[in-house]
Write a protein that holds these residues in place. Structure first.
Motif, PDB file in Angstrom:
ATOM      1  N   ALA A 140      21.349 -20.815  31.405  1.00  0.00           N
ATOM      2  CA  ALA A 140      19.898 -20.772  31.190  1.00  0.00           C
ATOM      3  C   ALA A 140      19.358 -19.478  31.789  1.00  0.00           C
ATOM      4  O   ALA A 140      19.561 -19.204  32.975  1.00  0.00           O
ATOM      5  N   VAL A 141      18.682 -18.686  30.948  1.00  0.00           N
ATOM      6  CA  VAL A 141      18.238 -17.360  31.377  1.00  0.00           C
ATOM      7  C   VAL A 141      16.794 -17.125  30.961  1.00  0.00           C
ATOM      8  O   VAL A 141      16.420 -17.389  29.813  1.00  0.00           O
ATOM      9  N   ARG A 142      15.994 -16.620  31.889  1.00  0.00           N
ATOM     10  CA  ARG A 142      14.659 -16.129  31.584  1.00  0.00           C
ATOM     11  C   ARG A 142      14.630 -14.634  31.868  1.00  0.00           C
ATOM     12  O   ARG A 142      14.961 -14.206  32.977  1.00  0.00           O
ATOM     13  N   VAL A 143      14.227 -13.871  30.876  1.00  0.00           N
ATOM     14  CA  VAL A 143      14.205 -12.422  30.992  1.00  0.00           C
ATOM     15  C   VAL A 143      12.782 -11.915  30.789  1.00  0.00           C
ATOM     16  O   VAL A 143      12.107 -12.311  29.838  1.00  0.00           O
ATOM     17  N   PHE A 144      12.326 -11.037  31.679  1.00  0.00           N
ATOM     18  CA  PHE A 144      11.024 -10.379  31.554  1.00  0.00           C
ATOM     19  C   PHE A 144      11.267  -8.873  31.592  1.00  0.00           C
ATOM     20  O   PHE A 144      11.784  -8.347  32.581  1.00  0.00           O
ATOM     21  N   LEU A 145      10.884  -8.178  30.515  1.00  0.00           N
ATOM     22  CA  LEU A 145      11.125  -6.752  30.416  1.00  0.00           C
ATOM     23  C   LEU A 145       9.842  -6.027  30.050  1.00  0.00           C
ATOM     24  O   LEU A 145       9.153  -6.407  29.110  1.00  0.00           O
ATOM     25  N   GLU A 146       9.520  -4.973  30.803  1.00  0.00           N
ATOM     26  CA  GLU A 146       8.336  -4.171  30.508  1.00  0.00           C
ATOM     27  C   GLU A 146       8.745  -2.871  29.842  1.00  0.00           C
ATOM     28  O   GLU A 146       9.606  -2.138  30.327  1.00  0.00           O
ATOM     29  N   VAL A 147       8.111  -2.593  28.689  1.00  0.00           N
ATOM     30  CA  VAL A 147       8.338  -1.350  27.945  1.00  0.00           C
ATOM     31  C   VAL A 147       6.988  -0.802  27.498  1.00  0.00           C
ATOM     32  O   VAL A 147       5.951  -1.460  27.643  1.00  0.00           O
ATOM     33  N   ALA A 148       7.003   0.392  26.926  1.00  0.00           N
ATOM     34  CA  ALA A 148       5.755   1.058  26.567  1.00  0.00           C
ATOM     35  C   ALA A 148       4.972   0.299  25.506  1.00  0.00           C
ATOM     36  O   ALA A 148       3.751   0.166  25.589  1.00  0.00           O
ATOM     37  N   SER A 149       5.655  -0.205  24.478  1.00  0.00           N
ATOM     38  CA  SER A 149       4.983  -0.892  23.380  1.00  0.00           C
ATOM     39  C   SER A 149       5.988  -1.756  22.638  1.00  0.00           C
ATOM     40  O   SER A 149       7.185  -1.752  22.942  1.00  0.00           O
ATOM     41  N   ALA A 150       5.509  -2.475  21.626  1.00  0.00           N
ATOM     42  CA  ALA A 150       6.388  -3.334  20.836  1.00  0.00           C
ATOM     43  C   ALA A 150       7.436  -2.533  20.076  1.00  0.00           C
ATOM     44  O   ALA A 150       8.460  -3.086  19.655  1.00  0.00           O
ATOM     45  N   ASP A 151       7.200  -1.241  19.881  1.00  0.00           N
ATOM     46  CA  ASP A 151       8.164  -0.396  19.186  1.00  0.00           C
ATOM     47  C   ASP A 151       9.360  -0.028  20.057  1.00  0.00           C
ATOM     48  O   ASP A 151      10.312   0.593  19.576  1.00  0.00           O
ATOM     49  N   HIS A 152       9.311  -0.401  21.334  1.00  0.00           N
ATOM     50  CA  HIS A 152      10.337   0.018  22.282  1.00  0.00           C
ATOM     51  C   HIS A 152      11.307  -1.100  22.660  1.00  0.00           C
ATOM     52  O   HIS A 152      12.044  -0.986  23.641  1.00  0.00           O
ATOM     53  N   HIS A 153      11.320  -2.190  21.896  1.00  0.00           N
ATOM     54  CA  HIS A 153      12.286  -3.248  22.171  1.00  0.00           C
ATOM     55  C   HIS A 153      13.698  -2.725  21.934  1.00  0.00           C
ATOM     56  O   HIS A 153      13.924  -1.836  21.119  1.00  0.00           O
ATOM     57  N   GLN A 154      14.650  -3.321  22.632  1.00  0.00           N
ATOM     58  CA  GLN A 154      16.053  -2.976  22.456  1.00  0.00           C
ATOM     59  C   GLN A 154      16.861  -4.221  22.119  1.00  0.00           C
ATOM     60  O   GLN A 154      16.495  -5.324  22.530  1.00  0.00           O
ATOM     61  N   PRO A 155      17.944  -4.084  21.384  1.00  0.00           N
ATOM     62  CA  PRO A 155      18.774  -5.255  21.082  1.00  0.00           C
ATOM     63  C   PRO A 155      19.438  -5.798  22.340  1.00  0.00           C
ATOM     64  O   PRO A 155      19.972  -5.036  23.157  1.00  0.00           O
ATOM     65  N   LEU A 156      19.389  -7.111  22.515  1.00  0.00           N
ATOM     66  CA  LEU A 156      19.990  -7.781  23.663  1.00  0.00           C
ATOM     67  C   LEU A 156      20.809  -8.970  23.179  1.00  0.00           C
ATOM     68  O   LEU A 156      20.490  -9.577  22.155  1.00  0.00           O
ATOM     69  N   ARG A 157      21.832  -9.313  23.918  1.00  0.00           N
ATOM     70  CA  ARG A 157      22.570 -10.532  23.615  1.00  0.00           C
ATOM     71  C   ARG A 157      21.723 -11.728  24.031  1.00  0.00           C
ATOM     72  O   ARG A 157      21.309 -11.831  25.179  1.00  0.00           O
TER      73      ARG A 157
END
Length: 263
Positions: A140-157
């Motif tokens: 069970a994992v909760r991840v919180f990631l801050e980036v500049a905008s929605a265009d800056h998401h990265q692929p994650l497992r």
């Protein structure tokens, strides 16, 4: 009080194999070469190396290391021509050579947590992504990631038990119209979410890294309000607003000591 000096890490050489843009502000450089064969087994998910640019070093997390292929991937945040490592990575071509010291590192997700809480900004995404790669499907994992905008998401497992919250800096402003600083919106998102109902604080494991200015409030929240035991939390500032790496590293020991004193 000054930071105790550590013995120097071995220096290795590497050759650029290729590059890949994984976000508008992040480029992955894949390294190879015989110098990588001397590396030890990389058993931690926060392993890092220190690239040498003349007399200056810059620290970066190892995104992945494939011993069979003898290749290592490093993700670089880029800000145009600002800095040393980012511009080098943006211009890197196959055949370019670079040297680095390391690796260092000491953390990887445990197998005895009921919840893994992974929090960070762009600087911490490589370590968090590596942690996600290492976890079993039923974790069970909760991840919180801050980036500049929605265009800056990265692929994650991600698995069916992974919950990822992306925090976009361009969507968060103060009452007078000013954008929040690095890490502020991320801090608020973590605190507002709280821990899941039914999950004991002593069964939570947390990895919180990024801007040092978010470390203080999240450290206080996790230890004081949420009640997560200190030994189950890896929390540290990778960088600090207004400082280059040299300035931050020279003051980090005092910064951490001051937080301890406040607690």
């Amino acid at each position: 009080m000054s930071k105790p000096k550590k013995p120097p890490r071995p220096v290795h050489s590497a050759t650029v194999v290729g590059t890949e843009m994984i976000a508008p502000d992040m480029i992955r450089v894949i390294l190879g070469g015989d110098g990588l064969r001397a590396l030890p087994e990389l058993t931690h998910t926060d392993h890092y190396v220190k690239f040498k640019f003349g007399e200056v070093t810059r620290t970066y997390t190892v995104r992945w290391f494939d011993r069979e292929a003898n290749q290592m991937a490093i993700d670089f945040v880029i800000h145009g021509d600002t800095g040393l490592a980012g511009p080098w990575a943006a211009r890197a071509q196959p055949g370019d050579e670079i040297s680095f010291a390391g690796p260092g590192g000491k953390w990887r997700p445990s197998t005895d947590a009921d919840l893994h809480l992974l929090v960070g900004d762009e600087a911490a995404i490589p370590a968090i992504a590596a942690a996600l790669d290492s976890l079993p499907d039923d974790a069970a994992v909760r991840v919180f990631l801050e980036v500049a905008s929605a265009d800056h998401h990265q692929p994650l497992r991600e698995t069916s038990r992974t919950e990822v919250t992306w925090v976009h800096r361009d969507e968060h402003v103060t009452a007078d119209g000013k954008r929040l600083g690095y890490g502020e919106a991320l801090t608020l998102a973590v605190m507002r979410a709280g821990l899941p109902v039914g999950v004991r604080a002593d069964r939570v494991e947390a990895f919180v890294h990024g801007n040092a200015d978010m470390v203080k409030p999240l450290r206080r929240y996790l230890f004081k309000q949420a009640g997560v035991p200190r030994e189950r939390v890896s929390i540290s500032g990778y960088w600090r607003t207004g400082m280059d790496e040299d300035g931050w590293q020279s003051s980090k020991f005092e910064f951490n000591a001051a937080m301890e004193a406040e607690d």
